[in-house]
Design an enzyme around this catalytic site. Sequence first.
Site, PDB file in Angstrom:
ATOM      1  N   HIS A   1     -17.008  29.031  -6.125  1.00 11.89           N
ATOM      2  CA  HIS A   1     -17.818  29.749  -5.143  1.00 11.89           C
ATOM      3  C   HIS A   1     -16.932  30.578  -4.212  1.00 11.89           C
ATOM      4  O   HIS A   1     -17.288  31.670  -3.787  1.00 11.89           O
ATOM      5  CB  HIS A   1     -18.628  28.708  -4.352  1.00 11.89           C
ATOM      6  CG  HIS A   1     -19.627  29.273  -3.410  1.00 11.89           C
ATOM      7  ND1 HIS A   1     -19.567  29.050  -2.059  1.00 11.89           N
ATOM      8  CD2 HIS A   1     -20.718  30.034  -3.614  1.00 11.89           C
ATOM      9  CE1 HIS A   1     -20.596  29.649  -1.464  1.00 11.89           C
ATOM     10  NE2 HIS A   1     -21.307  30.261  -2.391  1.00 11.89           N
TER      11      HIS A   1
ATOM     12  N   SER B   1     -26.213  30.840  -5.780  1.00  6.88           N
ATOM     13  CA  SER B   1     -24.799  30.894  -6.166  1.00  6.88           C
ATOM     14  C   SER B   1     -24.407  29.663  -6.970  1.00  6.88           C
ATOM     15  O   SER B   1     -23.809  29.770  -8.043  1.00  6.88           O
ATOM     16  CB  SER B   1     -23.901  30.952  -4.934  1.00  6.88           C
ATOM     17  OG  SER B   1     -23.994  32.181  -4.309  1.00  6.88           O
TER      18      SER B   1
ATOM     19  N   ARG C   1     -17.429  24.350  -5.812  1.00  8.41           N
ATOM     20  CA  ARG C   1     -17.203  24.995  -4.503  1.00  8.41           C
ATOM     21  C   ARG C   1     -15.960  25.878  -4.522  1.00  8.41           C
ATOM     22  O   ARG C   1     -15.919  26.922  -3.872  1.00  8.41           O
ATOM     23  CB  ARG C   1     -17.093  23.914  -3.416  1.00  8.41           C
ATOM     24  CG  ARG C   1     -17.733  24.385  -2.159  1.00  8.41           C
ATOM     25  CD  ARG C   1     -17.952  23.397  -1.098  1.00  8.41           C
ATOM     26  NE  ARG C   1     -18.357  24.150   0.077  1.00  8.41           N
ATOM     27  CZ  ARG C   1     -19.605  24.334   0.468  1.00  8.41           C
ATOM     28  NH1 ARG C   1     -20.604  23.806  -0.202  1.00  8.41           N
ATOM     29  NH2 ARG C   1     -19.869  25.062   1.532  1.00  8.41           N
TER      30      ARG C   1
END
Length: 206
Positions: free
Chosen positions: A41, A15, A38
């Site tokens: 994500h 990812s 993040r």
Amino acid sequence: MTQYIKDGAEIYRQSFATIRAESDLTRFPADVAKVVVRMIHACGMTDLPDDVAFSPNVVRDAREALRNGAPILCDANMVASGVTRRRLPKDNEVLCHLQDPRTPELAQTIGNTRSAASLELLADRFDGAVIAIGNAPTALFHLLDLIAAGAPRPAAVLGIPVGFIGAAESKEALAATDLEHLVVRGRRGGSAMTAAAINAIASEEE
Ligand SMILES: C/C1=C2N=C(/C=C3N=C(/C(C)=C4\N[C@@](C)([C@@H]5N=C1[C@](C)(CCC(=O)O)[C@H]5CC(=O)O)[C@@](C)(CC(=O)O)[C@@H]4CCC(=O)O)[C@@](C)(CC(=O)O)[C@@H]\3CCC(=O)O)C(C)(C)[C@@H]/2CCC(=O)O
């Protein structure tokens, strides 16, 4: 049997590699870039970096505050629930006062939402805290008003409320202050993205 990746660590690795390949992170310092990765994500939007605005020391100051034991003050339980406790350097308190029995009455008194009132109930914890707003624009507006009126200054404010009414405006208002901040300009934001930003700041590990 259906073939798919079952190893959590490998899923994360792929990812983050995909995000770094598909997003333009070049304008961010390394510490902010990790936070933005993040956040992407958590929402799946690789164009998110276009809307991220930040003050230069926001990650450094928020991280240092957490290392010194500062609490994380949240506008929604969804933000608080998303914070990974094992990443916190000092077993930091993660607080949201939406369920505090005093919140509905204070909301009535100040003529604002419960989200705004719940943050006001935490005003005596603002000093040096990390404040994470992922849902309620009214909470962010009210926070800025409280600080302008003399409430203690937090170490950093992550202003990432989502929505259509007041979200963009509250984030522009934060970005115009001299508070250390990170915002996602416009309508995008949300509790998951905000918790992800805290998780990235709390620990340098990906
Ligand atoms: C206007 C509000 C908005 N809420 C949004 C999106 C989501 N909110 C969810 C949930 C479960 C909660 N939202 C409240 C904070 C509630 N939401 C509001 C308020 C009416 C006002 C806030 C504001 O405008 O600043 C607010 C109530 C209040 O008095 O403060 C919540 C407390 C409502 C409740 O359950 O009583 C609750 C928070 C729960 C918690 O503690 O975690 C959603 C999950 C909605 C759903 O159920 O589908 C969703 C989550 C989004 C996220 O990622 O956080 C908006 C769209 C942000 C909107 C504000 C802006 C707008 O344009 O309307």
